[in-house]
Design an enzyme around this catalytic site. Structure first.
Site, PDB file in Angstrom:
ATOM      1  N   ARG A   1      87.573  89.892  83.731  1.00  0.00           N
ATOM      2  CA  ARG A   1      86.856  90.176  82.472  1.00  0.00           C
ATOM      3  C   ARG A   1      87.762  90.007  81.249  1.00  0.00           C
ATOM      4  O   ARG A   1      88.046  90.952  80.535  1.00  0.00           O
ATOM      5  CB  ARG A   1      86.236  91.579  82.504  1.00  0.00           C
ATOM      6  CG  ARG A   1      85.483  91.950  83.751  1.00  0.00           C
ATOM      7  CD  ARG A   1      84.256  91.080  84.019  1.00  0.00           C
ATOM      8  NE  ARG A   1      83.204  91.218  83.043  1.00  0.00           N
ATOM      9  CZ  ARG A   1      82.246  92.146  83.094  1.00  0.00           C
ATOM     10  NH1 ARG A   1      82.237  93.011  84.072  1.00  0.00           N
ATOM     11  NH2 ARG A   1      81.311  92.197  82.175  1.00  0.00           N
TER      12      ARG A   1
ATOM     13  N   CYS B   1      87.188  94.634  86.462  1.00  0.00           N
ATOM     14  CA  CYS B   1      86.375  95.492  87.319  1.00  0.00           C
ATOM     15  C   CYS B   1      86.157  94.741  88.623  1.00  0.00           C
ATOM     16  O   CYS B   1      86.718  93.671  88.847  1.00  0.00           O
ATOM     17  CB  CYS B   1      85.047  95.805  86.632  1.00  0.00           C
ATOM     18  SG  CYS B   1      84.118  94.332  86.273  1.00  0.00           S
TER      19      CYS B   1
ATOM     20  N   ASP C   1      73.433  88.436  87.103  1.00  0.00           N
ATOM     21  CA  ASP C   1      73.071  89.842  87.318  1.00  0.00           C
ATOM     22  C   ASP C   1      71.933  90.011  88.313  1.00  0.00           C
ATOM     23  O   ASP C   1      71.598  91.135  88.662  1.00  0.00           O
ATOM     24  CB  ASP C   1      72.684  90.511  85.991  1.00  0.00           C
ATOM     25  CG  ASP C   1      73.879  90.648  85.079  1.00  0.00           C
ATOM     26  OD1 ASP C   1      73.684  90.960  83.902  1.00  0.00           O
ATOM     27  OD2 ASP C   1      75.013  90.408  85.553  1.00  0.00           O
TER      28      ASP C   1
ATOM     29  N   ARG D   1      74.254 103.786  85.864  1.00  0.00           N
ATOM     30  CA  ARG D   1      74.739 103.125  84.651  1.00  0.00           C
ATOM     31  C   ARG D   1      73.685 102.202  84.076  1.00  0.00           C
ATOM     32  O   ARG D   1      73.596 102.011  82.866  1.00  0.00           O
ATOM     33  CB  ARG D   1      75.988 102.286  84.972  1.00  0.00           C
ATOM     34  CG  ARG D   1      77.239 103.063  85.269  1.00  0.00           C
ATOM     35  CD  ARG D   1      78.419 102.097  85.349  1.00  0.00           C
ATOM     36  NE  ARG D   1      78.339 101.135  84.262  1.00  0.00           N
ATOM     37  CZ  ARG D   1      78.671  99.836  84.385  1.00  0.00           C
ATOM     38  NH1 ARG D   1      79.107  99.359  85.522  1.00  0.00           N
ATOM     39  NH2 ARG D   1      78.560  99.018  83.352  1.00  0.00           N
TER      40      ARG D   1
ATOM     41  N   LYS E   1      69.418  97.495  78.962  1.00  0.00           N
ATOM     42  CA  LYS E   1      70.793  98.009  78.809  1.00  0.00           C
ATOM     43  C   LYS E   1      71.636  96.994  78.031  1.00  0.00           C
ATOM     44  O   LYS E   1      72.357  97.358  77.097  1.00  0.00           O
ATOM     45  CB  LYS E   1      71.421  98.231  80.175  1.00  0.00           C
ATOM     46  CG  LYS E   1      72.936  98.409  80.164  1.00  0.00           C
ATOM     47  CD  LYS E   1      73.547  98.657  81.510  1.00  0.00           C
ATOM     48  CE  LYS E   1      73.902  97.426  82.273  1.00  0.00           C
ATOM     49  NZ  LYS E   1      75.192  96.786  81.897  1.00  0.00           N
ATOM     50  N   ASN E   2      71.546  95.722  78.418  1.00  0.00           N
ATOM     51  CA  ASN E   2      72.444  94.728  77.827  1.00  0.00           C
ATOM     52  C   ASN E   2      72.027  94.284  76.436  1.00  0.00           C
ATOM     53  O   ASN E   2      72.777  93.575  75.767  1.00  0.00           O
ATOM     54  CB  ASN E   2      72.606  93.538  78.772  1.00  0.00           C
ATOM     55  CG  ASN E   2      73.398  93.938  80.009  1.00  0.00           C
ATOM     56  OD1 ASN E   2      73.959  95.046  80.073  1.00  0.00           O
ATOM     57  ND2 ASN E   2      73.413  93.086  81.008  1.00  0.00           N
TER      58      ASN E   2
HETATM   59  C1  EPZ Z   1      77.519  90.410  79.823  1.00  0.00           C
HETATM   60  O1  EPZ Z   1      78.860  90.704  80.112  1.00  0.00           O
HETATM   61  C2  EPZ Z   1      76.697  91.428  80.593  1.00  0.00           C
HETATM   62  N1  EPZ Z   1      77.073  92.779  80.163  1.00  0.00           N
HETATM   63  C3  EPZ Z   1      76.957  91.295  82.096  1.00  0.00           C
HETATM   64  O2  EPZ Z   1      76.078  92.211  82.762  1.00  0.00           O
HETATM   65  C4  EPZ Z   1      76.601  89.873  82.520  1.00  0.00           C
HETATM   66  O3  EPZ Z   1      76.883  89.712  83.882  1.00  0.00           O
HETATM   67  C5  EPZ Z   1      77.418  88.872  81.696  1.00  0.00           C
HETATM   68  O4  EPZ Z   1      77.171  89.084  80.287  1.00  0.00           O
HETATM   69  C6  EPZ Z   1      77.074  87.423  82.022  1.00  0.00           C
HETATM   70  O5  EPZ Z   1      75.707  87.210  81.799  1.00  0.00           O
HETATM   71  C7  EPZ Z   1      76.574  93.272  78.993  1.00  0.00           C
HETATM   72  O6  EPZ Z   1      75.860  92.591  78.275  1.00  0.00           O
HETATM   73  C8  EPZ Z   1      76.950  94.691  78.644  1.00  0.00           C
HETATM   74  P1  EPZ Z   1      80.592  87.197  79.559  1.00  0.00           P
HETATM   75  P2  EPZ Z   1      80.030  89.947  79.277  1.00  0.00           P
HETATM   76  O7  EPZ Z   1      81.581  87.385  78.466  1.00  0.00           O
HETATM   77  O8  EPZ Z   1      79.562  89.552  77.942  1.00  0.00           O
HETATM   78  C9  EPZ Z   1      84.342  84.766  81.013  1.00  0.00           C
HETATM   79  C10 EPZ Z   1      75.477  93.927  84.244  1.00  0.00           C
HETATM   80  O9  EPZ Z   1      75.463  93.989  85.489  1.00  0.00           O
HETATM   81  N2  EPZ Z   1      84.964  85.175  79.742  1.00  0.00           N
HETATM   82  O10 EPZ Z   1      79.332  86.474  79.240  1.00  0.00           O
HETATM   83  O11 EPZ Z   1      81.258  90.773  79.398  1.00  0.00           O
HETATM   84  C11 EPZ Z   1      84.134  85.950  81.933  1.00  0.00           C
HETATM   85  O12 EPZ Z   1      85.320  86.214  82.658  1.00  0.00           O
HETATM   86  C12 EPZ Z   1      76.647  93.276  83.541  1.00  0.00           C
HETATM   87  O13 EPZ Z   1      74.571  94.366  83.489  1.00  0.00           O
HETATM   88  C13 EPZ Z   1      86.183  84.619  79.381  1.00  0.00           C
HETATM   89  O14 EPZ Z   1      86.738  83.800  80.111  1.00  0.00           O
HETATM   90  O15 EPZ Z   1      80.236  88.624  80.156  1.00  0.00           O
HETATM   91  C14 EPZ Z   1      83.020  85.466  82.815  1.00  0.00           C
HETATM   92  O16 EPZ Z   1      83.564  84.643  83.814  1.00  0.00           O
HETATM   93  C15 EPZ Z   1      77.716  92.788  84.524  1.00  0.00           C
HETATM   94  N3  EPZ Z   1      86.748  85.003  78.196  1.00  0.00           N
HETATM   95  C16 EPZ Z   1      82.170  84.623  81.866  1.00  0.00           C
HETATM   96  O17 EPZ Z   1      83.022  84.299  80.772  1.00  0.00           O
HETATM   97  C17 EPZ Z   1      86.141  85.898  77.361  1.00  0.00           C
HETATM   98  O18 EPZ Z   1      86.698  86.197  76.282  1.00  0.00           O
HETATM   99  C18 EPZ Z   1      80.930  85.304  81.333  1.00  0.00           C
HETATM  100  O19 EPZ Z   1      81.328  86.545  80.791  1.00  0.00           O
HETATM  101  C19 EPZ Z   1      84.906  86.453  77.749  1.00  0.00           C
HETATM  102  C20 EPZ Z   1      84.336  86.069  78.939  1.00  0.00           C
END
Ligand code: EPZ
Length: 420
Positions: free
Chosen positions: A120, A115, A306, A398, A22-23
């Site tokens: 996020r 969420c 995850d 999902r 998915k990711n």
């Molecule tokens: C991806 O989300 C995955 N989703 C998530 O999987 C996964 O948990 C996450 O990466 C971390 O590995 C998809 O790929 C569709 P991040 P993403 O930006 O990219 C902070 C699942 O269950 N952050 O890597 O949205 C954020 O708040 C889902 O399949 C900022 O501060 O996550 C978090 O604490 C859930 N500013 C951390 O970074 C930003 O601009 C990691 O988030 C962006 C993120």
């Protein structure tokens, strides 16, 4: 809303085919917006998030068809503004921002709401796009980015807890069509970023270093259509592996990539599982005495956030105290209270969950809250005595392809109860 009805206590036995990731597929679908030519993506999982992303691409004017796991996209005529409201409903779709900016020189999307697992934010996404020359305006719940042209730059994308996966994807995609060279520092190293880079390079991009913290992109004039096969879903594989250990069974994970699962397999061994690598598959066996385990979630190649909920479910079965610390998201313990309804003993202390495991779990009605928390409840229900009803399984749909059918094929007593 559908539920799963589970009668626990059956050790899972047999072979399960791991679906496409998915990711990986969500950013790859966004990347098809970078060319007017046809792209063909194979091993696309049948998930509601994928259907949703297809809807978004169609709302932007792309022709999209999805038959038997093969997705065909032709984004020849991109309309200015699609149904950007959809973004708010699925955070993963934020990764259309970079491609739209690169192709149309502007994009306007609704800010992805928070969420259950955290606020996020997208500040790092916007920082990266601004570095490439985009002007960013945020008003009345929308973010608009625009740039007459994009120029390659050095971009540091590290945030307070480390890299951003979709932030890296967004900047990577925008940089493919920027003028000059972009260097992304503190890039996410997840396998899904490597898969996206492989697809982009097949489209004619010039990307080096994907999978490492420093990615170099030499911009090109345009990208052409390409074909690509999506990598297997490491989190689905990890989830079924955890279920095998939790139920004391033995499961062959057909198509799983052990090189994507290092930290997960390490912890499954530590908790008492037995992992064997075979050609093209992994076998994970439970059945022995389970031992407590300490886990801290980290950016890849550390233990993936995850998989945190799923390992918490296993830790509930291991006599002794396990400490599970969540370092990536600020509130990713929604599953704890539901696991306690099944008899688990869990105390939340700030970023850590203290699990006093070993007491047998007994079935009860529980509520799914987010994708991976729901998976943890299914795992616990499969191991608990008696009946467990997991409500609101749309969360599971999902990110898991026909989960109940795959579990039934492994001998689980699980059925889907259609909701009203
Ligand atoms: C991806 O989300 C995955 N989703 C998530 O999987 C996964 O948990 C996450 O990466 C971390 O590995 C998809 O790929 C569709 P991040 P993403 O930006 O990219 C902070 C699942 O269950 N952050 O890597 O949205 C954020 O708040 C889902 O399949 C900022 O501060 O996550 C978090 O604490 C859930 N500013 C951390 O970074 C930003 O601009 C990691 O988030 C962006 C993120």
């Amino acid at each position: 809303m559908d539920s799963f009805l589970i009668e626990g206590g059956v050790p899972l036995k047999g072979e399960v085919l791991i679906s496409g990731s998915k990711n990986a597929v969500l950013p790859i679908m966004a990347a098809t917006l970078l060319t007017a030519e046809t792209c063909v993506i194979r091993k696309v999982p049948d998930l509601s998030d994928v259907g949703f992303m297809a809807k978004i691409l169609r709302s932007l004017g792309a022709e999209v068809s999805l038959e038997g796991g093969t997705l065909t996209v032709k984004a020849e005529k991109l309309s200015g503004f699609g149904d950007y409201e959809l973004i708010r409903k699925m955070r993963g779709s934020i990764c259309i921002l970079g491609p739209l900016l690169a192709r149309l020189k502007e994009a306007r999307v609704s800010l992805p709401g928070g969420c259950v697992i955290g606020t996020r934010p997208i500040d790092l996404h916007l920082k990266g796009l601004q570095a490439l020359g985009a002007a960013v305006e945020v008003d009345s719940g929308y973010v608009r980015v625009h740039a007459p042209k994009l120029d390659g730059q050095m971009v540091f994308l590290g945030g307070r807890v480390g890299p951003t996966v979709l932030g890296t994807a967004n900047i990577l995609m925008a940089a493919t069509l920027a003028e000059g060279v972009t260097v992304i520092e503190s890039a996410a190293c997840e396998p899904e970023i490597i898969d996206l880079a492989d697809f982009l390079n097949a489209m004619g991009a010039k990307i080096h270093g994907a999978g490492s913290p420093t990615i170099t992109v030499t911009g090109v004039k345009e990208l052409h259509g390409a074909e690509h096969e999506v990598i297997p879903d490491r989190i689905e594989a990890g989830t079924f592996a955890a279920a095998a250990v939790a139920t004391g069974g033995e499961v062959i994970l057909r198509g799983a990539r052990p090189d994507h699962l290092g930290a997960v397999l390490d912890k499954l061994r530590e908790v008492g599982g037995v992992v064997t690598r075979n050609a093209g598959s992994l076998t994970v066996r439970g059945g022995g005495v389970l031992r407590p385990v300490d886990i801290t979630t980290m950016p890849y190649s550390g233990f993936p956030t995850d998989m945190q909920a799923q390992l918490m479910a296993v830790a509930c079965l291991a006599p002794g105290t396990s400490i599970i610390t969540e370092r990536i998201f600020e509130s990713r313990f929604m599953h704890a209270s539901e696991l306690m309804r099944l008899g688990a003993e869990i105390a939340i202390e700030g970023p850590s969950a203290i699990v006093k495991g070993g007491r047998p779990l007994s079935g009860a009605p529980v509520m799914a809250s987010d994708l991976r928390a729901s998976a943890a409840l299914v795992i616990a229900g499969l191991a608990a005595g008696g009946k467990t009803q997991v409500n609101r399984v749309y969360h599971l749909d999902r990110g898991y392809e026909r989960m109940e059918l795959k579990l039934q094929a492994l001998g689980a007593r699980i059925s889907r109860v259609p909701g009203e």
